[in-house]
Design a protein around this motif. Structure first.
Motif, PDB file in Angstrom:
ATOM      1  N   UNK A 106     113.325  92.362  18.768  1.00 53.33           N
ATOM      2  CA  UNK A 106     113.015  90.696  17.739  1.00 53.33           C
ATOM      3  C   UNK A 106     114.521  89.750  18.001  1.00 53.33           C
ATOM      4  N   UNK A 107     115.461  90.153  18.901  1.00 47.74           N
ATOM      5  CA  UNK A 107     116.593  89.223  19.459  1.00 47.74           C
ATOM      6  C   UNK A 107     116.576  89.124  20.465  1.00 47.74           C
ATOM      7  N   UNK A 108     115.636  90.029  21.595  1.00 40.23           N
ATOM      8  CA  UNK A 108     115.592  89.284  22.981  1.00 40.23           C
ATOM      9  C   UNK A 108     116.064  90.545  23.320  1.00 40.23           C
ATOM     10  N   UNK A 109     116.702  91.532  23.448  1.00 42.60           N
ATOM     11  CA  UNK A 109     117.064  92.879  23.696  1.00 42.60           C
ATOM     12  C   UNK A 109     115.284  93.561  24.200  1.00 42.60           C
ATOM     13  N   UNK A 187     104.778  91.926  22.668  1.00 48.45           N
ATOM     14  CA  UNK A 187     104.949  91.422  21.952  1.00 48.45           C
ATOM     15  C   UNK A 187     106.356  91.639  21.260  1.00 48.45           C
ATOM     16  N   UNK A 188     107.042  90.674  21.000  1.00 51.55           N
ATOM     17  CA  UNK A 188     108.398  91.669  20.440  1.00 51.55           C
ATOM     18  C   UNK A 188     108.354  92.343  18.817  1.00 51.55           C
ATOM     19  N   UNK A 189     108.980  92.920  18.728  1.00 54.32           N
ATOM     20  CA  UNK A 189     109.361  93.565  17.737  1.00 54.32           C
ATOM     21  C   UNK A 189     110.819  94.121  17.217  1.00 54.32           C
ATOM     22  N   UNK A 190     110.826  94.604  15.747  1.00 56.17           N
ATOM     23  CA  UNK A 190     111.509  94.661  15.072  1.00 56.17           C
ATOM     24  C   UNK A 190     112.635  95.681  16.118  1.00 56.17           C
ATOM     25  N   UNK A 191     113.971  95.240  16.112  1.00 60.43           N
ATOM     26  CA  UNK A 191     114.629  96.769  16.900  1.00 60.43           C
ATOM     27  C   UNK A 191     114.976  97.778  15.862  1.00 60.43           C
ATOM     28  N   UNK A 192     114.925  97.702  14.335  1.00 56.35           N
ATOM     29  CA  UNK A 192     114.982  98.440  13.698  1.00 56.35           C
ATOM     30  C   UNK A 192     113.840  99.639  13.860  1.00 56.35           C
ATOM     31  N   UNK A 193     112.310  98.745  13.360  1.00 56.16           N
ATOM     32  CA  UNK A 193     111.052  99.312  13.592  1.00 56.16           C
ATOM     33  C   UNK A 193     111.178 100.935  15.776  1.00 56.16           C
ATOM     34  N   UNK A 194     112.325 100.031  16.610  1.00 57.55           N
ATOM     35  CA  UNK A 194     112.067 100.273  17.784  1.00 57.55           C
ATOM     36  C   UNK A 194     112.058 101.506  17.723  1.00 57.55           C
ATOM     37  N   UNK A 222     121.282  92.326  28.866  1.00 60.90           N
ATOM     38  CA  UNK A 222     121.564  91.215  30.474  1.00 60.90           C
ATOM     39  C   UNK A 222     122.428  92.739  31.227  1.00 60.90           C
ATOM     40  N   UNK A 223     122.628  92.172  32.414  1.00 57.44           N
ATOM     41  CA  UNK A 223     121.994  93.561  33.784  1.00 57.44           C
ATOM     42  C   UNK A 223     123.721  94.085  33.568  1.00 57.44           C
ATOM     43  N   UNK A 224     124.490  93.117  33.220  1.00 54.20           N
ATOM     44  CA  UNK A 224     126.044  93.821  33.195  1.00 54.20           C
ATOM     45  C   UNK A 224     125.828  94.733  31.882  1.00 54.20           C
ATOM     46  N   UNK A 248     111.924  84.763  30.698  1.00 55.49           N
ATOM     47  CA  UNK A 248     110.881  84.605  30.077  1.00 55.49           C
ATOM     48  C   UNK A 248     111.399  84.641  28.602  1.00 55.49           C
ATOM     49  N   UNK A 249     112.916  84.880  28.430  1.00 53.53           N
ATOM     50  CA  UNK A 249     113.577  85.612  26.887  1.00 53.53           C
ATOM     51  C   UNK A 249     113.746  83.837  26.789  1.00 53.53           C
ATOM     52  N   UNK A 250     114.594  83.077  27.701  1.00 54.03           N
ATOM     53  CA  UNK A 250     114.776  81.854  27.816  1.00 54.03           C
ATOM     54  C   UNK A 250     113.792  81.091  27.443  1.00 54.03           C
TER      55      UNK A 250
END
Length: 254
Positions: A106-109, A187-194, A222-224, A248-250
């Protein structure tokens, strides 16, 4: 009509509005080439007992046609054994077709996983996904079949159950050895759920005496951050993650 790909490092990135799949014959091998292929394959199996000669889709051509954004994928029924031809001098090369999933938190990661020691590519970081299997005779190979397979791979490797209809074809890649990948966006999911779903999957597989395909997952922004993971990575991973961050993220973030 030839439409240039979006070039990124040694990997081509394509955006296609329409894809036509054409089944044909695989490479014709001489007796010497087949003998050499079998020898190389047997040596690889002896070095890594996790290898198996399962069914696979081979890409025999990828070309633009007609209107812009229309691709033709020529393919043939094959098995993993044919990939050994890449190590046979002068033999025709065989490219693979695979699917993978961009699963964002959900935070884009984005979720990436490291292949376990019991797989064909131990220690390699990649997106959830795998080689495409040919459809049953009489059944079509199309985007729907690819989407179904991508959903299965996501579930089997991460424990995240997503209906195939919720996956969107986002990008096509062509990388090392001409391998063609179909990248689906989930679809995005909460990080905790993943993390919870992956932990539950590992617990379940271990209880059954099986090794999970991923021995670790992590979320990258990101790539870094990819570069800081350490270990080998599939060739498409960095350019696809960077492309996602750029577009997509932006586009979906507030």
């Amino acid at each position: 009509m030839t439409e240039p790909p979006l070039r990124s490092s040694r990997v081509d990135l394509f955006e296609a509005h329409r894809i036509r799949f054409v089944e044909g014959a695989g490479p014709r091998l001489s007796a010497a080439e087949r003998l050499a292929m079998n020898r190389v394959w047997d040596e690889a199996v002896q070095a890594n007992s996790s290898l198996f000669d399962g069914p696979a889709v081979a890409c025999t051509g990828l070309n633009w046609e007609g209107q812009a954004g229309s691709l033709v994928l020529s393919w043939a029924r094959s098995t993993y054994r044919y990939r050994a031809l890449r190590r046979v001098a002068g033999a025709p090369s065989v490219s693979s077709v695979f699917v993978c999933v961009l699963q964002a938190a959900d935070d884009g990661r984005l979720l990436v996983g490291r292949m376990s020691s019991s797989t064909a590519a131990p220690g390699r970081w990649q997106l959830p996904g795998g080689s495409m299997e040919p459809p049953h005779h009489g059944q079509p190979l199309d985007v729907g079949a690819l989407r179904d397979h991508a959903a299965r791979e996501l579930l089997e490797e991460t424990g995240v159950d997503t209906p195939p209809t919720d996956l969107t074809l986002w990008l096509i890649t062509r990388g090392e050895h001409g391998n063609v990948g179909f990248v689906f966006l989930a679809p995005r999911r909460p990080a905790e759920l993943l993390h919870q779903r992956f932990t539950a999957l590992v617990t379940s597989e271990t209880a059954l005496g099986r090794d999970p395909e991923f021995d670790r997952i992590t979320l990258v922004r990101c790539g870094t951050e990819l570069a800081e993971l350490g270990g080998p990575q599939v060739d498409y991973l960095d350019p696809v993650v960077r492309r996602y961050v750029e577009t997509a993220c932006s586009a979906t973030d507030p």
